[in-house]
Design an enzyme around this catalytic site. Sequence first.
Site: not given
Length: 286
Positions: A220, A239
């Site tokens: 991420k 996320d």
Amino acid sequence: MYITEIDHMDLEQLALSGQCFRMRRLDAAAGGGNWWSVTFADHYVQILQEGKKFTFSCEKEEFDEVWYSYFDMDTDYGAIKNAADSGDAYLQAAIRCGGGVRILRQDLWEMIITFLISQNNNITRITASVDALCKKFGEKLTGAGSAADGYYGFPAPEAIAAEGLSGLAGLGLGYRDRYIARMAELCCKDSGERWLESLKNADYETAHAMLLEQMGIGNKVADCICLFGLHHIEAFPIDTHVKQIVKTYYPKGFPLERYRGYAGIVQQYLFFYKINGQKIEAENMR
DNA sequence: TCACAGGCTTCTG
DNA sequence: CAGAAGCCTGTG
């Protein structure tokens, strides 16, 4: 002073978008109106937004050299919004709410550190940590159009590395301090500058893989650095918020293939709507 | 691209 | 107590 007209841009939305953490609304008492300060790397400017009309505190030369690129003026956001699926109610609502969000062309080194800080963290705390980092290690600068008491540039790798891990105590970084200390160490050597340079020249997949090799950078955070620090707008950071959006509104998965090549911009509309939509829609009702 | 649990800082709601 | 723009390590 330089005045220009810009479509598809809203400074308040950008400040709330979770991609830049050093944008502030100026005190109304100081200037009045919708004035903002924007800081990135060692640059600083004040901007007044009145609808599509933007008044920059700098001259045209600086706008052309610095801010034209920073605000990603060469990307056609109108075309991207038009390409959004008209049958996708959630995305359409997101674009109506946060259509002034862009993918800023920020500084790579600043984005690496900022998104190391962002992990398992919230925007308020990220902002506080970035601010503290700049105040402690950044160079105090004064420039034309800057605040009367100056401003702090984003610290160079050498400045952070000089004091090592112990220098990062008290900045609210938590366990992320060692990731930052190690990254500063990596980037301040000559070899580090070459690493940053090759990162800038790499394509998305290569850059993502290079970032993953570093301690504290997972999938991420690597995607955020690719999107915000390298302007690889095909990166689609997933996320906790985007996960919830997909689970709730796209149970069969988000149609990434439809937006191949610029999915990162779509991700920003979705993310912005998730974290700010309720508040903004409530304000609009009044 | 093996999956998964547990730990890690710190602050807000 | 859960959650926040997650990642690392150890285990089976």
